[in-house]
Scaffold this motif. Structure first.
Motif, PDB file in Angstrom:
ATOM      1  N   PRO A 166       0.409  -0.937   0.009  1.00 50.52           N
ATOM      2  CA  PRO A 166       0.107   0.200   0.047  1.00 50.52           C
ATOM      3  C   PRO A 166       0.513   1.507   0.115  1.00 50.52           C
ATOM      4  CG  PRO A 166      -0.589  -1.861   1.451  1.00 50.52           C
ATOM      5  CD  PRO A 166       0.458  -2.392   1.441  1.00 50.52           C
ATOM      6  N   ARG A 167       2.272   1.072   0.422  1.00 52.38           N
ATOM      7  CA  ARG A 167       2.620   2.771   0.510  1.00 52.38           C
ATOM      8  C   ARG A 167       3.690   2.888  -1.010  1.00 52.38           C
ATOM      9  NH1 ARG A 167       6.985   2.311   3.829  1.00 52.38           N
ATOM     10  NH2 ARG A 167       7.308   3.954   3.538  1.00 52.38           N
ATOM     11  N   LEU A 168       3.120   2.665  -1.685  1.00 54.38           N
ATOM     12  CA  LEU A 168       3.784   1.824  -2.981  1.00 54.38           C
ATOM     13  C   LEU A 168       3.435   3.202  -3.879  1.00 54.38           C
ATOM     14  CD1 LEU A 168       6.023   1.037  -5.613  1.00 54.38           C
ATOM     15  CD2 LEU A 168       3.833  -0.534  -6.347  1.00 54.38           C
ATOM     16  N   SER A 169       3.788   4.530  -4.189  1.00 52.75           N
ATOM     17  CA  SER A 169       3.035   5.325  -5.018  1.00 52.75           C
ATOM     18  C   SER A 169       4.281   5.492  -6.137  1.00 52.75           C
ATOM     19  CB  SER A 169       3.005   6.794  -3.763  1.00 52.75           C
ATOM     20  OG  SER A 169       4.383   7.147  -2.968  1.00 52.75           O
ATOM     21  N   TRP A 170       3.760   6.354  -6.817  1.00 50.37           N
ATOM     22  CA  TRP A 170       4.350   6.937  -8.370  1.00 50.37           C
ATOM     23  C   TRP A 170       3.671   8.361  -8.821  1.00 50.37           C
ATOM     24  CZ3 TRP A 170       1.313   2.445  -7.620  1.00 50.37           C
ATOM     25  CH2 TRP A 170       0.053   2.306  -8.651  1.00 50.37           C
ATOM     26  N   VAL A 171       4.569   8.721 -10.076  1.00 48.19           N
ATOM     27  CA  VAL A 171       4.269  10.394 -10.227  1.00 48.19           C
ATOM     28  C   VAL A 171       4.258   9.803 -12.251  1.00 48.19           C
ATOM     29  CG1 VAL A 171       5.152  12.257 -11.551  1.00 48.19           C
ATOM     30  CG2 VAL A 171       5.101  11.579  -8.988  1.00 48.19           C
ATOM     31  N   ILE A 172       3.397  10.283 -12.720  1.00 53.61           N
ATOM     32  CA  ILE A 172       2.838   9.851 -14.394  1.00 53.61           C
ATOM     33  C   ILE A 172       3.367  10.977 -14.700  1.00 53.61           C
ATOM     34  CG2 ILE A 172       1.615   9.680 -15.650  1.00 53.61           C
ATOM     35  CD1 ILE A 172      -0.513   7.786 -13.884  1.00 53.61           C
ATOM     36  N   LEU A 173       4.387  10.986 -15.910  1.00 52.72           N
ATOM     37  CA  LEU A 173       5.167  11.940 -16.598  1.00 52.72           C
ATOM     38  C   LEU A 173       4.409  12.082 -18.110  1.00 52.72           C
ATOM     39  CD1 LEU A 173       8.731  12.126 -15.842  1.00 52.72           C
ATOM     40  CD2 LEU A 173       6.656  12.403 -14.603  1.00 52.72           C
ATOM     41  N   GLU A 174       3.012  13.603 -17.918  1.00 53.64           N
ATOM     42  CA  GLU A 174       3.036  13.483 -19.541  1.00 53.64           C
ATOM     43  C   GLU A 174       3.701  14.552 -20.480  1.00 53.64           C
ATOM     44  OE1 GLU A 174      -0.079  12.966 -20.275  1.00 53.64           O
ATOM     45  OE2 GLU A 174      -1.007  12.543 -18.091  1.00 53.64           O
ATOM     46  N   ARG A 175       2.908  13.789 -21.630  1.00 54.93           N
ATOM     47  CA  ARG A 175       4.612  14.551 -22.732  1.00 54.93           C
ATOM     48  C   ARG A 175       5.736  14.603 -22.991  1.00 54.93           C
ATOM     49  NH1 ARG A 175       1.433  17.973 -26.028  1.00 54.93           N
ATOM     50  NH2 ARG A 175      -0.774  18.033 -25.494  1.00 54.93           N
ATOM     51  N   ALA A 176       6.020  13.197 -21.816  1.00 51.68           N
ATOM     52  CA  ALA A 176       7.370  13.494 -22.078  1.00 51.68           C
ATOM     53  C   ALA A 176       8.069  12.007 -22.557  1.00 51.68           C
ATOM     54  CB  ALA A 176       8.387  13.188 -20.064  1.00 51.68           C
ATOM     55  N   TRP A 177       9.542  12.632 -22.931  1.00 50.49           N
ATOM     56  CA  TRP A 177      10.025  11.212 -24.207  1.00 50.49           C
ATOM     57  C   TRP A 177      11.079  10.500 -22.988  1.00 50.49           C
ATOM     58  CZ3 TRP A 177      11.925  14.726 -28.231  1.00 50.49           C
ATOM     59  CH2 TRP A 177      11.467  14.966 -29.172  1.00 50.49           C
ATOM     60  N   PRO A 178      11.441   8.981 -23.111  1.00 47.99           N
ATOM     61  CA  PRO A 178      11.646   8.344 -22.484  1.00 47.99           C
ATOM     62  C   PRO A 178      13.506   8.662 -22.003  1.00 47.99           C
ATOM     63  CG  PRO A 178      11.466   7.049 -24.368  1.00 47.99           C
ATOM     64  CD  PRO A 178      10.966   8.598 -24.809  1.00 47.99           C
ATOM     65  N   GLU A 179      13.774   9.915 -22.978  1.00 50.28           N
ATOM     66  CA  GLU A 179      15.456  10.554 -22.085  1.00 50.28           C
ATOM     67  C   GLU A 179      14.688  10.551 -21.273  1.00 50.28           C
ATOM     68  OE1 GLU A 179      18.928  12.355 -24.373  1.00 50.28           O
ATOM     69  OE2 GLU A 179      17.897  11.905 -25.457  1.00 50.28           O
ATOM     70  N   GLU A 180      14.151  12.326 -21.287  1.00 47.92           N
ATOM     71  CA  GLU A 180      13.833  12.490 -19.964  1.00 47.92           C
ATOM     72  C   GLU A 180      13.027  12.046 -19.262  1.00 47.92           C
ATOM     73  OE1 GLU A 180      10.694  16.253 -21.367  1.00 47.92           O
ATOM     74  OE2 GLU A 180      10.047  14.838 -22.848  1.00 47.92           O
ATOM     75  N   LEU A 181      12.443  10.445 -18.820  1.00 47.77           N
ATOM     76  CA  LEU A 181      12.138  10.416 -17.414  1.00 47.77           C
ATOM     77  C   LEU A 181      14.039   9.767 -17.344  1.00 47.77           C
ATOM     78  CD1 LEU A 181      10.021   8.520 -16.219  1.00 47.77           C
ATOM     79  CD2 LEU A 181      10.393   6.447 -17.870  1.00 47.77           C
ATOM     80  N   LEU A 182      14.527   9.460 -18.008  1.00 48.91           N
ATOM     81  CA  LEU A 182      16.250   8.947 -17.591  1.00 48.91           C
ATOM     82  C   LEU A 182      16.751   9.608 -17.362  1.00 48.91           C
ATOM     83  CD1 LEU A 182      16.673   6.519 -19.975  1.00 48.91           C
ATOM     84  CD2 LEU A 182      15.291   5.764 -18.144  1.00 48.91           C
ATOM     85  N   ALA A 183      16.739  10.887 -17.761  1.00 49.75           N
ATOM     86  CA  ALA A 183      17.508  11.948 -17.757  1.00 49.75           C
ATOM     87  C   ALA A 183      16.510  12.943 -15.865  1.00 49.75           C
ATOM     88  CB  ALA A 183      17.328  13.879 -18.281  1.00 49.75           C
ATOM     89  N   GLN A 184      15.686  12.571 -15.112  1.00 51.04           N
ATOM     90  CA  GLN A 184      15.742  13.424 -14.279  1.00 51.04           C
ATOM     91  C   GLN A 184      15.648  12.094 -13.373  1.00 51.04           C
ATOM     92  OE1 GLN A 184      11.250  14.225 -13.978  1.00 51.04           O
ATOM     93  NE2 GLN A 184      11.154  15.189 -16.513  1.00 51.04           N
ATOM     94  N   LEU A 185      15.714  10.595 -13.407  1.00 50.42           N
ATOM     95  CA  LEU A 185      16.268   9.950 -12.638  1.00 50.42           C
ATOM     96  C   LEU A 185      18.153   9.775 -12.196  1.00 50.42           C
ATOM     97  CD1 LEU A 185      15.784   7.106 -11.034  1.00 50.42           C
ATOM     98  CD2 LEU A 185      16.523   6.258 -12.783  1.00 50.42           C
ATOM     99  N   ASP A 186      18.738  10.335 -13.689  1.00 52.34           N
ATOM    100  CA  ASP A 186      20.051  10.174 -13.178  1.00 52.34           C
ATOM    101  C   ASP A 186      20.482  11.617 -12.170  1.00 52.34           C
ATOM    102  OD1 ASP A 186      22.790   8.819 -14.011  1.00 52.34           O
ATOM    103  OD2 ASP A 186      22.573  11.600 -14.751  1.00 52.34           O
ATOM    104  N   ALA A 187      19.241  12.738 -12.412  1.00 53.04           N
ATOM    105  CA  ALA A 187      19.943  13.891 -11.554  1.00 53.04           C
ATOM    106  C   ALA A 187      19.247  13.813 -10.573  1.00 53.04           C
ATOM    107  CB  ALA A 187      18.738  14.625 -12.454  1.00 53.04           C
ATOM    108  N   GLY A 188      18.786  12.638 -10.519  1.00 57.43           N
ATOM    109  CA  GLY A 188      18.222  12.591  -8.487  1.00 57.43           C
ATOM    110  C   GLY A 188      16.046  12.949  -7.862  1.00 57.43           C
ATOM    111  N   GLU A 189      16.085  13.211  -8.873  1.00 51.89           N
ATOM    112  CA  GLU A 189      14.268  13.659  -9.044  1.00 51.89           C
ATOM    113  C   GLU A 189      13.746  12.223  -8.504  1.00 51.89           C
ATOM    114  OE1 GLU A 189      12.872  16.236 -11.900  1.00 51.89           O
ATOM    115  OE2 GLU A 189      14.746  17.233 -12.584  1.00 51.89           O
TER     116      GLU A 189
END
Length: 470
Positions: A166-189
């Protein structure tokens, strides 16, 4: 200010023309079997559709769709959209016949669209920063910052996991490309992201500190979406095409073009390359540009060869006697007129001319990019041993003009299995394979980080600067 009758008439005519144009854009597209044109909606992404270094459209799904249209004698009209939902709306209104965007079958079905046959399956990766402790299961993601892309088909998998955690949660990114997703992970977001395997493979060398922690759920079946009430003729034609390209190896060859090399480099290989690039490449860039002007070969490919050979060290020398930045043998250097193999400029120009000669020596029927990858293997082992590998590929039932078949044959150069097909004897074919595949990876990285070189554009700029100084 009052508007004259003439001006008002012009405005009404312009508005009517705009209305007709917009109306034409929203009209349903006639079936491709009638019009001879296949209208395709795509999302710009590394596995689907993008513009390559030559300025041409490319991508795994792009190449397959182009092959499908060519097989029917149809032209293709490409429509790019950022959001999958926009593509679905265009299918609903029949403005396009087909949508390609790494679409999982359940996503297409949930939208009440027609799902084509399965093209391939791809896992759902949970990716994290390798500096952090790796999560081992969905339970480890509880309380963490997790993100995924809208329309990826990953949400139902997370919803099922949330029932258990139940403690599992997430953010859904609209209009984002796969590279943006990885870039934000790499940046620590975020602490972890969900991404399909094919999209991650295309980008893994751009983010060497990111790694796959585990796969979530079952692999996704990727399909193309067709408009509701698409003609039975179009559906049957597509089904026959997919069956054919799976049987004859076309999908495997297209996959090889884009992804066959991406897992060869390790994290330290990529980090070492990125560290040396600002230290060593600037002093050599002019020589690589000159080599491109001389041979027409992309300077970034030549730079990738130079890195693979010597890590851009002009004084490099191997125990076997090859020397210099492009690691030329004395025989090759003499043939190319290279007087000093330890001179960076001479070595780069010599290596570029050598690669050009090897490409020219291959049969004219061999198309790019296979022509270049085959020439790279010859650069490492010689044309004679490459010809042996091509004969082995043919003996194994493959295509000697296709890199995907020849790369599988190269390791056999060091075995006796196909000795009868080898005119030039034993060779370390596995080294030629590693050589070519590593260069492909370094080239991909340079294409992302370094601008293309246009000698004519540079010449024009030089003339303008000279005119201003005069």
């Amino acid at each position: 200010m009052p508007v004259s009758m003439k001006t008002a008439g012009l405005l009404r005519a312009a508005a009517l023309a705009l209305s007709l144009a917009l109306g034409a854009c929203s009209q349903p597209a006639p079936p491709p079997e009638v019009s001879g044109e296949l209208n395709v909606g795509v999302r710009n992404a590394p596995a689907t559709y993008f513009t390559d270094q030559q300025g041409e459209p490319a991508g795994f799904e792009h190449d397959l769709i182009r092959a499908f249209a060519q097989a029917q004698g149809w032209s293709v009209d490409w429509v790019e959209e950022d959001r999958r939902e926009t593509l679905f709306e265009m299918l609903d209104s029949h403005r396009i016949h087909l949508a390609a965007a790494i679409l999982p079958r359940p996503v297409v079905k949930d939208r009440h669209l027609i799902a084509g046959p399965t093209l391939f399956e791809t896992p759902i990766h949970v990716v994290y920063r390798s500096d952090d402790k790796a999560p081992r299961s969905a339970a480890d993601l509880a309380g963490k910052r997790v993100a995924l892309l809208a329309g990826s088909g990953h949400l139902p998998v997370l919803m099922r996991e949330k029932r258990k955690h139940p403690r599992l949660s997430w953010v859904i990114l609209e209009r984002a490309w796969p590279e943006e997703l990885l870039a934000q992970l790499d940046a620590g977001e975020y602490d972890a992201v969900l991404i399909n395997g094919m999209d991650f493979d295309a980008l893994r060398n751009a983010y060497p500190r990111l790694a796959v922690a585990f796969d979530l759920g079952e692999p996704q079946q990727i399909v193309w979406a067709l408009a509701p009430r698409s003609s039975r003729a179009l559906q049957n034609t597509l089904a026959r095409f997919v069956e054919q390209v799976q049987r004859d190896g076309t999908i495997k060859r297209v996959y090889e073009r884009y992804f066959g090399h991406v897992r060869r480099l390790g994290m330290q290989d990529v980090l070492g390359f990125l560290q040396r690039r600002p230290q060593r490449l600037p002093a050599l860039r002019t020589h690589f540009h000159e080599a491109q002007t001389l041979t027409g070969i992309d300077w970034r490919l030549l730079a990738a060869i130079g890195y693979q050979e010597s890590q851009w060290d002009a004084s490099a020398t191997s125990p076997t006697g090859v020397r210099g930045l492009m690691m030329l043998t004395s025989e090759t250097a003499d043939r190319l007129g290279v007087n000093n193999r330890l001179d960076a400029r001479q070595s780069i120009l010599g290596g570029a001319r050598y690669l050009a000669l090897l490409k020219d020596a291959l049969p004219a029927r061999i198309a790019e990019p296979d022509r270049t990858w085959l020439a790279l293997a010859a650069y490492n082992q010689g044309m004679g041993h490459l010809e042996d590998a091509r004969r082995i590929a043919q003996a194994r039932g493959g295509d000697p003009d296709n890199w995907v078949d020849v790369k599988e044959a190269l390791p056999h150069l060091s075995r006796s299995t196909y000795a009868a097909a080898m005119k030039y004897g034993y060779a370390r074919g596995f080294e030629a394979l590693s050589f070519a595949e590593n260069i492909r990876n370094y080239y991909d990285i340079l294409v992302r980080l370094e601008p293309a070189y246009d000698a004519l554009l540079r010449l024009g700029r030089g003339s303008d600067e000279k005119a201003r100084s005069d």
